[in-house]
Design an enzyme around this catalytic site. Structure first.
Site, PDB file in Angstrom:
ATOM      1  N   CYS A 221      47.995 -16.231  37.355  1.00 25.58           N
ATOM      2  CA  CYS A 221      48.565 -14.919  37.812  1.00 25.58           C
ATOM      3  C   CYS A 221      49.327 -14.880  38.611  1.00 25.58           C
ATOM      4  O   CYS A 221      48.671 -15.533  40.029  1.00 25.58           O
ATOM      5  CB  CYS A 221      47.240 -13.528  37.650  1.00 25.58           C
ATOM      6  SG  CYS A 221      46.041 -14.288  38.787  1.00 25.58           S
TER       7      CYS A 221
ATOM      8  N   ASP B 190      89.734 -12.908  51.076  1.00 26.41           N
ATOM      9  CA  ASP B 190      90.438 -13.924  51.980  1.00 26.41           C
ATOM     10  C   ASP B 190      91.892 -14.331  51.067  1.00 26.41           C
ATOM     11  O   ASP B 190      91.748 -14.145  50.142  1.00 26.41           O
ATOM     12  CB  ASP B 190      89.654 -14.854  51.842  1.00 26.41           C
ATOM     13  CG  ASP B 190      90.708 -16.232  52.968  1.00 26.41           C
ATOM     14  OD1 ASP B 190      91.323 -15.613  54.065  1.00 26.41           O
ATOM     15  OD2 ASP B 190      90.730 -17.187  52.416  1.00 26.41           O
TER      16      ASP B 190
ATOM     17  N   ASP C 141      85.730 -19.271  57.162  1.00 30.62           N
ATOM     18  CA  ASP C 141      85.321 -17.323  56.875  1.00 30.62           C
ATOM     19  C   ASP C 141      83.745 -17.810  56.633  1.00 30.62           C
ATOM     20  O   ASP C 141      83.176 -16.626  56.088  1.00 30.62           O
ATOM     21  CB  ASP C 141      85.919 -17.987  54.838  1.00 30.62           C
ATOM     22  CG  ASP C 141      87.294 -17.628  54.774  1.00 30.62           C
ATOM     23  OD1 ASP C 141      87.770 -17.052  55.255  1.00 30.62           O
ATOM     24  OD2 ASP C 141      87.824 -18.016  54.114  1.00 30.62           O
TER      25      ASP C 141
ATOM     26  N   ASP D  45      86.879 -19.013  51.139  1.00 31.16           N
ATOM     27  CA  ASP D  45      87.075 -20.659  50.665  1.00 31.16           C
ATOM     28  C   ASP D  45      86.541 -21.754  51.594  1.00 31.16           C
ATOM     29  O   ASP D  45      86.977 -22.954  51.802  1.00 31.16           O
ATOM     30  CB  ASP D  45      87.681 -21.261  49.887  1.00 31.16           C
ATOM     31  CG  ASP D  45      89.057 -21.005  50.329  1.00 31.16           C
ATOM     32  OD1 ASP D  45      88.874 -20.104  51.268  1.00 31.16           O
ATOM     33  OD2 ASP D  45      90.027 -21.686  49.640  1.00 31.16           O
TER      34      ASP D  45
END
Length: 753
Positions: A13, A442, A645, A641
């Site tokens: 649990c 971008d 960035d 990418d």
């Protein structure tokens, strides 16, 4: 500091998970720890030189459970090696077999206990066999039938309770152990000492049936829950089964099939049509069409040629090729996906904190409520009802459903995303994605292809477009500029013949000149044309129109005569416009951010249907712009990418990296799109919305179950209806609540995303 995750065996649990979590956090060298009951995984941030695998395993063992941590491997009888995940799966299979056995045996014994305890329910069974009834109804017979159920089938409840007491905590097992022991103990006393107790006025009621049936029903619930939970990790199992088992390695003049774990970096591997690619690498010879759908979710096969990368576990459809292994073992994309999905399934969503806080106080509160229930009913003068209600409160108050509400939904949701090429790195990203109100993209490599391509070839003299392209490509063969590469690539794609270049000269900021087939050619911008005294201004309108579309225009001349115009642009991805439209339908404002000039940026934005543009932004300023948008109080997502960035991806509320991007960008993002489909951004948001909806439903029913049924178990309806909740029915309701939560989470498998 490193982050490691490992399986835990033996949890029953969410209270078990909290106990292990607490033990791990107390371990020297551990900075933070999270244990997920749904995925049965622990995730630990630690100093590995202090918090060694042995120390972590010891901490878990001190809590009464087992951790399969570190490089723990085990050989089977057949000689194959079992990984920690294999060991965990084997333990779960063994647990299911043991649970099934206990459910069947205790079910049979409980049936006979019920026969002996309530003969009036089974009058047809005992008609004409009074002796059998007397034997079954005898207190000693009921005692003998109940002992195996109480102490063999229910052994795990006592073990967990003892472990909790040693660590000064209580769990669901504590409630079950106290409740069933009270019923069994009271019955045992009335069986062994009937006369003294009767003389004291103690009711001679026996509750063997209550103890036996409760344990049987709870074990049945655990068995069904374990079976259902097994399906929440189906996505991981599918990913693990994708990998090829062997690789055909070229060694000298021979080709040898070897096990996948023996492949080394630099090995030359041959792949034939229909075979799985064993590891990641780069094609060195040949070409083919490869089905990457099982990893990226992209259904259309991808054409690959020499120099292109291939992904392990994808399927070679047509040609035969050789490739050089560049990533093996845990470095392959598939292994990284499996690791990231496992960690995401083990992570905790912010919404789970509420459930964790409530569960932490739940068991002690229930213990106090059960005592209060007993005292009130006993004080009224109804000791039998006091005892029955005490047991009912203890049994029905199991917080299992509360503990399962969030993790099971997260597991199924992240798994579903992985199947569609949407890799969710942590539960927080999955929870936050549906709240996005601003999506920033971008430009280069994200909205656009990231690679300049020839878009227009316009002759201005009596010469056709192919001749212009052939001459320009012949001239640009000697250049390394990205625009030159686009022109040469366009000519190659059209199978145009390139002429040998006799002389070549690059003029910085202007263009190139050279001699091709006896012609003195110049290819470049207006400055170069002016330098070469070429008349071009009569075509200025055409040039300006192309530039307004965000294209770079190059002019080709021979001598002083202009031959034609060649426009090159980083073109918009095919699905960008559809993706932007879909986001707008979700009432999400779309922005584009780029270092390009405003004219080029606006041209691309207009093509995509984007209304807000941030142009001329330096790489180091991207994160600052994201923070400015966040300062408005909106939830902001950023998609990119490149290496530049990474700060913006990390700074956004939700970072979405393109799978074709750099490793650092992927590492900084909460969500990675393994496929090239931009509409996967919408898929991620839709999946987040569906998952959160399921979590909220689960939490509502889990809370409602306890809020409504605990007072019922305590006898709140008795003054109005005269109805009390039978402890056996309480056990059934408790098991049903956990199973319903898992079943509801599994609905995510069929949700359209």
């Amino acid at each position: 500091m490193t982050k490691t995750s490992f399986p835990i065996i033996g949890m029953h649990c969410s209270s078990c998970a909290r106990l292990i979590e607490r033990q791990l956090k107390k371990t020297p060298g551990v900075f933070d720890a999270a244990v997920n009951y749904g995925s049965e995984q622990a995730s630990v941030e630690c100093d590995p030189s202090v918090a060694t695998p042995e120390a972590l395993a010891g901490a878990v063992a001190a809590a009464g459970y087992k951790a399969v941590v570190g490089d723990e491997l085990r050989k089977t009888a057949s000689g194959s090696v079992m990984t920690p995940d294999d060991i965990k799966e084997e333990a779960k299979r063994n647990e299911l077999v043991e649970l099934k056995t206990k459910v069947i045996v205790s079910g049979v014994l409980s049936f006979f206990v019920m026969l002996g305890s309530f003969p009036e329910w089974f009058t047809g069974v005992f008609s004409g066999i009074a002796a059998a009834y007397e034997f079954l109804a005898a207190p000693t017979t009921l005692l003998m039938l109940t002992i195996p159920v109480q102490f063999w089938a229910g052994k795990s409840f006592y073990q967990a309770t003892w472990s909790g007491l040693k660590n000064r905590t209580a769990s669901m097992d504590t409630l079950i152990a106290i409740g069933t022991t009270a019923a069994f103990g009271y019955s045992l006393l009335t069986t062994l000492f009937p006369e003294p107790l009767e003389a004291l006025g103690v009711p001679m009621t026996m509750y063997y049936d209550t103890a036996a049936v409760i344990i049987t029903l709870i074990l049945l619930g655990r068995y069904l829950e374990a079976k259902a939970k097994a399906h929440t990790s189906d996505a991981i199992k599918k990913l693990l089964h994708l990998q090829a088992k062997t690789a055909r390695v070229v060694k000298g003049n021979k080709e040898v099939d070897i096990p996948i774990d023996q492949v080394k970096k630099g090995d030359i591997i041959r792949v034939r049509p229909g075979e799985k690619i064993p590891v990641d690498g780069t094609i060195s010879e040949g070409s083919s069409s490869i089905d990457e759908s099982m990893v990226t979710g992209e259904s259309i096969p991808v054409d690959k040629k020499q120099g292109d990368t291939v992904i392990g576990a994808t399927i070679n459809r047509t040609g035969t090729f050789l490739f050089v292994a560049t990533k093996v073992g845990n470095e392959t994309l598939l292994s990284q996906i499996v690791t990231m999905v496992s960690e995401a399934q083990s992570s905790k969503a912010p919404i789970q904190r509420l459930a964790d806080v409530v569960s932490g106080y739940f068991v002690p509160v229930v213990l106090m409520l059960s005592v209060a229930t007993f005292v009130i009913w006993y004080d009224i003068g109804l000791p039998t009802q006091a005892f029955v209600n005490l047991i009912a409160v203890l049994i029905i108050a199991c917080p299992c459903a509360l503990g399962l509400a969030t993790p099971t939904a997260i597991m199924v949701g992240t798994g579903r995303g992985a199947e569609r090429g949407v890799l969710i790195k942590d539960a927080e990203a999955l929870e936050t994605a549906h709240k996005i109100r601003i999506a920033v993209f971008d430009k280069t490599g994200t909205l656009t292809r990231g690679k300049p391509t020839v878009t227009d070839v316009i002759p201005v003299e009596k010469i056709n477009a192919n001749e212009i392209l052939s001459l320009a490509a012949s001239l640009e063969k000697g250049s390394e500029h990205s625009l030159a590469e686009a022109i040469v690539s366009a000519a190659t794609d059209k199978h145009l013949t390139l002429t040998k270049l006799r002389s070549f000269h690059a003029i910085a900021g202007h263009g190139v000149t050279g001699d091709v087939a006896g012609k003195s050619l110049a290819l470049g911008n207006r400055l170069l044309m002016a330098r070469e005294s070429v008349v071009y201004k009569t075509h200025e309108k055409k040039i300006a129109a192309l530039e307004t579309q965000g294209k770079t225009v190059m002019l080709l001349s021979s001598g002083k005569q202009l031959l034609g115009l060649i426009a090159v642009a980083d073109t918009l991805k095919n699905d960008a416009k559809d993706m932007v439209a879909a986001l707008k339908r979700l009432h999400i404002t779309v922005w584009m951010i780029t270092g390009d000039n405003e004219r080029t940026a606006n041209a691309i934005a207009n093509q995509a249907g984007i209304d807000h543009v941030l142009a001329g932004v330096l790489p180091q300023e991207k994160a600052q712009k994201i923070n400015e948008l966040k300062a408005k109080g909106e939830i902001v997502a950023f998609s990119g990418d490149g290496i530049n960035d990474a700060p913006a991806l990390a700074g956004a509320d939700v970072g979405i990296a393109m799978g074709t991007g750099t490793d650092v960008a992927i590492e900084s993002a909460g969500i990675t799109l393994l496929n090239k489909d931009l509409k996967s951004v919408v898929t991620a948001i839709t999946l987040s919305k569906a998952t959160l909806s399921i979590i909220k439903q689960n939490l509502f029913w889990a809370f409602a179950y306890n809020v409504v049924l605990i007072p019922v178990a305590a006898g709140a309806l008795y003054p109005i209806t005269g109805w009390l909740l039978n402890p056996a029915l309480a056990a059934f309701a408790m098991a049903a609540s956990s199973i319903s939560v898992v079943g509801n989470s599994l609905r995510l498998k069929s949700v359209r995303i």
